[in-house]
Scaffold this motif. Structure first.
Motif, PDB file in Angstrom:
ATOM      1  N   HIS A 155       6.764   4.796  -4.443  1.00 19.35           N
ATOM      2  CA  HIS A 155       8.167   5.056  -4.107  1.00 19.35           C
ATOM      3  C   HIS A 155       8.382   6.459  -3.542  1.00 19.35           C
ATOM      4  CE1 HIS A 155       8.122   7.020  -8.075  1.00 19.35           C
ATOM      5  NE2 HIS A 155       9.222   7.644  -7.693  1.00 19.35           N
ATOM      6  N   GLN A 156       7.380   7.327  -3.679  1.00 20.21           N
ATOM      7  CA  GLN A 156       7.492   8.685  -3.161  1.00 20.21           C
ATOM      8  C   GLN A 156       6.931   8.837  -1.750  1.00 20.21           C
ATOM      9  OE1 GLN A 156       5.299  10.247  -6.528  1.00 20.21           O
ATOM     10  NE2 GLN A 156       7.127  11.252  -7.356  1.00 20.21           N
ATOM     11  N   LEU A 157       6.344   7.773  -1.202  1.00 16.73           N
ATOM     12  CA  LEU A 157       5.742   7.859   0.127  1.00 16.73           C
ATOM     13  C   LEU A 157       6.737   8.226   1.230  1.00 16.73           C
ATOM     14  CD1 LEU A 157       3.215   4.886  -0.037  1.00 16.73           C
ATOM     15  CD2 LEU A 157       2.640   7.308   0.261  1.00 16.73           C
ATOM     16  N   PRO A 158       7.968   7.700   1.230  1.00 21.44           N
ATOM     17  CA  PRO A 158       8.909   8.113   2.288  1.00 21.44           C
ATOM     18  C   PRO A 158       9.145   9.622   2.320  1.00 21.44           C
ATOM     19  CG  PRO A 158       9.692   6.101   1.260  1.00 21.44           C
ATOM     20  CD  PRO A 158       8.529   6.582   0.429  1.00 21.44           C
ATOM     21  N   PRO A 180      -1.352   2.200  -4.633  1.00 23.38           N
ATOM     22  CA  PRO A 180      -0.696   0.912  -4.390  1.00 23.38           C
ATOM     23  C   PRO A 180      -0.817  -0.024  -5.589  1.00 23.38           C
ATOM     24  CG  PRO A 180      -2.818   0.993  -3.292  1.00 23.38           C
ATOM     25  CD  PRO A 180      -2.573   2.377  -3.822  1.00 23.38           C
ATOM     26  N   PRO A 181       0.089  -1.015  -5.671  1.00 21.22           N
ATOM     27  CA  PRO A 181       0.092  -1.934  -6.828  1.00 21.22           C
ATOM     28  C   PRO A 181      -0.969  -3.023  -6.701  1.00 21.22           C
ATOM     29  CG  PRO A 181       1.885  -2.495  -5.351  1.00 21.22           C
ATOM     30  CD  PRO A 181       1.224  -1.269  -4.771  1.00 21.22           C
ATOM     31  N   ILE A 182      -2.222  -2.626  -6.756  1.00 19.24           N
ATOM     32  CA  ILE A 182      -3.319  -3.574  -6.556  1.00 19.24           C
ATOM     33  C   ILE A 182      -3.333  -4.632  -7.643  1.00 19.24           C
ATOM     34  CG2 ILE A 182      -5.832  -3.799  -6.382  1.00 19.24           C
ATOM     35  CD1 ILE A 182      -5.901  -0.955  -5.246  1.00 19.24           C
ATOM     36  N   ALA A 183      -3.032  -4.252  -8.876  1.00 20.61           N
ATOM     37  CA  ALA A 183      -3.093  -5.206  -9.984  1.00 20.61           C
ATOM     38  C   ALA A 183      -2.144  -6.382  -9.781  1.00 20.61           C
ATOM     39  CB  ALA A 183      -2.776  -4.499 -11.301  1.00 20.61           C
ATOM     40  N   LEU A 187       1.775  -6.021  -1.455  1.00 20.61           N
ATOM     41  CA  LEU A 187       1.465  -5.097  -0.360  1.00 20.61           C
ATOM     42  C   LEU A 187       2.692  -4.319   0.107  1.00 20.61           C
ATOM     43  CD1 LEU A 187      -1.031  -7.108   1.873  1.00 20.61           C
ATOM     44  CD2 LEU A 187      -1.438  -4.855   0.874  1.00 20.61           C
ATOM     45  N   GLU A 188       3.838  -4.933   0.086  1.00 21.62           N
ATOM     46  CA  GLU A 188       5.066  -4.291   0.553  1.00 21.62           C
ATOM     47  C   GLU A 188       5.940  -3.861  -0.617  1.00 21.62           C
ATOM     48  OE1 GLU A 188       5.586  -3.338   3.461  1.00 21.62           O
ATOM     49  OE2 GLU A 188       4.176  -4.523   4.630  1.00 21.62           O
ATOM     50  N   PRO A 189       6.655  -2.742  -0.453  1.00 19.23           N
ATOM     51  CA  PRO A 189       6.810  -1.930   0.767  1.00 19.23           C
ATOM     52  C   PRO A 189       5.715  -0.873   0.968  1.00 19.23           C
ATOM     53  CG  PRO A 189       8.234  -1.071  -0.929  1.00 19.23           C
ATOM     54  CD  PRO A 189       7.579  -2.281  -1.526  1.00 19.23           C
ATOM     55  N   TRP A 190       4.719  -0.844   0.060  1.00 19.21           N
ATOM     56  CA  TRP A 190       3.676   0.180   0.159  1.00 19.21           C
ATOM     57  C   TRP A 190       3.037   0.222   1.547  1.00 19.21           C
ATOM     58  CZ3 TRP A 190      -1.458  -0.913   1.268  1.00 19.21           C
ATOM     59  CH2 TRP A 190      -2.331   0.183   1.259  1.00 19.21           C
ATOM     60  N   ALA A 191       2.661  -0.946   2.076  1.00 18.94           N
ATOM     61  CA  ALA A 191       1.929  -0.972   3.347  1.00 18.94           C
ATOM     62  C   ALA A 191       2.765  -0.382   4.484  1.00 18.94           C
ATOM     63  CB  ALA A 191       1.498  -2.395   3.680  1.00 18.94           C
ATOM     64  N   TYR A 232      -5.866  -3.612   0.703  1.00 23.07           N
ATOM     65  CA  TYR A 232      -5.332  -2.251   0.688  1.00 23.07           C
ATOM     66  C   TYR A 232      -6.238  -1.315   1.491  1.00 23.07           C
ATOM     67  CZ  TYR A 232      -2.594  -4.474  -2.908  1.00 23.07           C
ATOM     68  OH  TYR A 232      -1.766  -5.349  -3.569  1.00 23.07           O
ATOM     69  N   ALA A 233      -7.553  -1.499   1.334  1.00 24.55           N
ATOM     70  CA  ALA A 233      -8.489  -0.709   2.130  1.00 24.55           C
ATOM     71  C   ALA A 233      -8.336  -1.035   3.612  1.00 24.55           C
ATOM     72  CB  ALA A 233      -9.923  -0.978   1.678  1.00 24.55           C
TER      73      ALA A 233
END
Length: 293
Positions: A155-158, A180-183, A187-191, A232-233
């Motif tokens: 959530h801090q990426l922006p 990222p929330p791999i578990a 993928l979104e909104p991280w990607a 993610y990679a």
């Protein structure tokens, strides 16, 4: 396909830690899940494991927001050939950040100071990076010719993107893909947020910290964990490209899920689609250039 990590020489591990609990507590190591980390981890512990998979140099990264830690890390770099650079900590919100960076440079091992990091992930303000005092401190990092490592949550990426746009002369290095929330497999909104950050030329990403974002409560094979991490990679490989991506073990935190050799093996598997020159960038060239090793 390129050679496996275990067959390489000259690999740079761009992200690891050490700590000695007799010197100071690591107050972030709490709860039963992190209990295996509540012991000392030293350069002497790391070195044989790193050498065994072809690592010749590493970047030692801060763990706590304690001013004394950075001089200690610089002294370690001065006495251990394995450590090629240090990402330390100083209070960027203070009025004398530039003076403090200059002081660190004059200490034993000061030439190994390559970057600064702060646990932004623990800041309640999602736009902490955009505060005027922090921006002033980041400007001092840029003026000192250092880079800034970003340890943040999705959530801090922006705010990371806004900070990087505001300071085009400073290289921002995203640690652990922004966690990222791999578990959960989302993928979104991280990607989308990672792609926005990667669109800025002064940003770089570490292929690190992924294995501990998988579901550690479930026993599964290395191959299964690698399959979880692959989307993610692939996202960061496509967004940043090999020339702005670098391998990091995140040792000893990675040992919650696998061994040092295991995390190297996983990183190798996540980059099998690259040619030998591209893999050389991920496993050596990017870190050499960004951290001026």
């Amino acid at each position: 396909m390129g050679a496996a990590v275990t067959e390489r020489t000259g690999v740079v591990d761009a992200h690891h830690h050490v700590w000695d609990l007799s010197v100071r507590d690591q107050d972030w190591i709490t709860g039963p899940e992190l209990a295996p980390l509540r012991r000392n981890f030293t350069v002497e512990d790391l070195e044989p494991q790193a050498r065994a998979v072809g690592v010749s140099r590493t970047v030692l990264v801060q763990t706590v927001t304690v001013a004394d830690e950075t001089p200690e890390f610089l002294a370690l770099a001065e006495t251990h050939d394995l450590i090629g650079g240090v990402v330390g900590w100083t209070d960027l919100t203070g009025p004398h950040a530039a003076d403090e960076l200059a002081r660190l440079r004059e200490l034993p091992g000061g030439r190994y100071l390559k970057g600064i990091r702060h646990q932004v992930q623990g800041e309640p303000d999602p736009e902490w990076l955009l505060r005027p005092d922090v921006q002033r401190g980041l400007g001092a990092v840029a003026a000192a010719g250092l880079v800034y490592d970003l340890v943040v949550l999705p959530h801090q990426l922006p705010a990371c993107t806004k900070a990087a746009a505001a300071l085009p002369g400073l290289t921002f290095v995203l640690d652990h893909l922004g966690k990222p929330p791999i578990a959960s497999g989302e993928l979104e909104p991280w990607a989308s947020d990672v792609r926005a950050l990667a669109a800025l030329p002064n940003t770089v990403c570490k292929l690190s910290g992924m294995v501990t974002e998988t579901d550690l409560t479930q026993q599964r094979s290395a191959q299964a964990r690698r399959r979880e991490m692959l989307p993610y990679a692939d996202t960061v490989l496509d967004a940043f490209g090999p020339g702005r991506l670098m391998f990091g073990s995140d040792w000893p935190v990675c040992t919650l899920a696998t061994t040092y050799g295991g995390v190297s093996f996983m990183a190798d598997g996540l980059t099998l689609g690259l040619d030998s020159d591209e893999r050389a960038q991920v496993f050596e060239g990017t870190a050499e250039r960004v951290y001026r090793l």
